[in-house]
Scaffold this active site. Sequence first.
Site, mmCIF file in Angstrom:
data_model
loop_
_atom_site.group_PDB
_atom_site.id
_atom_site.type_symbol
_atom_site.label_atom_id
_atom_site.label_comp_id
_atom_site.label_asym_id
_atom_site.label_seq_id
_atom_site.Cartn_x
_atom_site.Cartn_y
_atom_site.Cartn_z
ATOM 1 N N ASP A 262 0.853 -1.182 0.000
ATOM 2 C CA ASP A 262 0.000 0.000 0.000
ATOM 3 C C ASP A 262 0.896 1.243 0.000
ATOM 4 O O ASP A 262 1.863 1.325 0.765
ATOM 5 C CB ASP A 262 -0.909 0.006 1.225
ATOM 6 C CG ASP A 262 -1.919 1.146 1.186
ATOM 7 O OD1 ASP A 262 -3.001 0.939 0.621
ATOM 8 O OD2 ASP A 262 -1.603 2.230 1.720
ATOM 9 N N GLU A 305 -4.630 2.174 -4.446
ATOM 10 C CA GLU A 305 -3.172 2.261 -4.335
ATOM 11 C C GLU A 305 -2.571 0.991 -3.760
ATOM 12 O O GLU A 305 -1.424 0.993 -3.302
ATOM 13 C CB GLU A 305 -2.774 3.470 -3.470
ATOM 14 C CG GLU A 305 -3.152 3.373 -2.009
ATOM 15 C CD GLU A 305 -4.567 3.873 -1.713
ATOM 16 O OE1 GLU A 305 -4.831 4.197 -0.557
ATOM 17 O OE2 GLU A 305 -5.390 3.939 -2.649
#
Length: 393
Positions: A262, A305
């Site tokens: 992430d 993301e």
Amino acid sequence: NPKGLMNEHATSRHRRARWLLDPVRRMVTLLGDIATTNRQSAEFRYYRAGHIRVRLRLFATLLGVATPAWIPVDAWVISGPPLSGLAALRAVTGAAFLALAAFWPFRGDTGSARAAVWALALIAAGFQVGSQWILGGTLTQPALIGFTTFPLLLMACLALFPLALTEGLVTLAIVFAGLVLGLAAEAVPTAAPLLGLAWMGLLMGAFTLVAQGAHLYVLLVLHRQATLDSLTGLLNRRAAFQQAQAAMNRANRGALSLVLIDVDRFKLINDRYGHPVGDKVLVHLARLLQKVAGPTDLVARFGGEEFLVVLPERDSEEAVTLARTLREELVRQPAPTRAGTLPLTISVGVAGWQGPEESLEGLIQRADQALYQAKDEGRNTVVRLGPESGAPA
């Protein structure tokens, strides 16, 4: 403003150059996609092999049934010794076609699929040569002209196979070899009929190559749209689940690991610089991921993301090493964007597969738990869960 006019002219020239070069780039990309299989992914090769397998079995079965079924028609137009020899050839050829359809060992890879197509062409070429020599040539016999034009029918069938240009050329070379060897049995007074047949064969062969390339390109585009993320070019979430499950099914001794990544504070990047800059950041991270991942690793955009890496036949220690290598690459190579070079950090969760008793969903859940722990510990870190207790290791 002279400077402003110069910038406007430069921008205009740049646009004209792109207008001229973009079609050339697209054509080069298209030719690279359909010329060979070198640029095709392993998953697409498996997907294409399935299409070839279905078509080959269909055509081999049809030819296997139709070839001996034509013997009564031969008996109507042919008499004497050639009939018995031709009937035997039809029986053997039909059996070879049916054996190809029923017993060819398709392994789900490109090699076995294209070899099957070449075997189909070889059987047909053998029939072409054998029938011409048994009948003493058929080009000048109107009732038997179908034997001469049989390779043209075969080319029409081959046009429905999604073959790369190199594969199609080899296949057509086999067909043309049968045509030429069959014509050696002909005794014609002039070369005009031979030239006419050769011209039709070359024209039909060109159409076949174009059709094969178009079919391959359509399959490739559809496969990419269905399995790849449009922004980064990585596997999308759906394809990642499918291929990760397949990797788990193939794993030996439970050797498989999963890495969940992430981007830290990615929302701040979007809020401060805009979504186009955020997209550049994701593309940059995807490129670095592909650089550090191994040739058998599966790299996917998991959503937003978040990125996912599946490491078949590799334990969690190797997965941690990959995650740390990625962090080091991000330090050495910040993301280049129109807002400048942006430094990035990532949080990473790593989990090793516990074996057949653990599902893919359970493995992802443990990697996600490790990722949340990395976030709680201040981000920019790698956390690995132990294989049994779920405690951080």
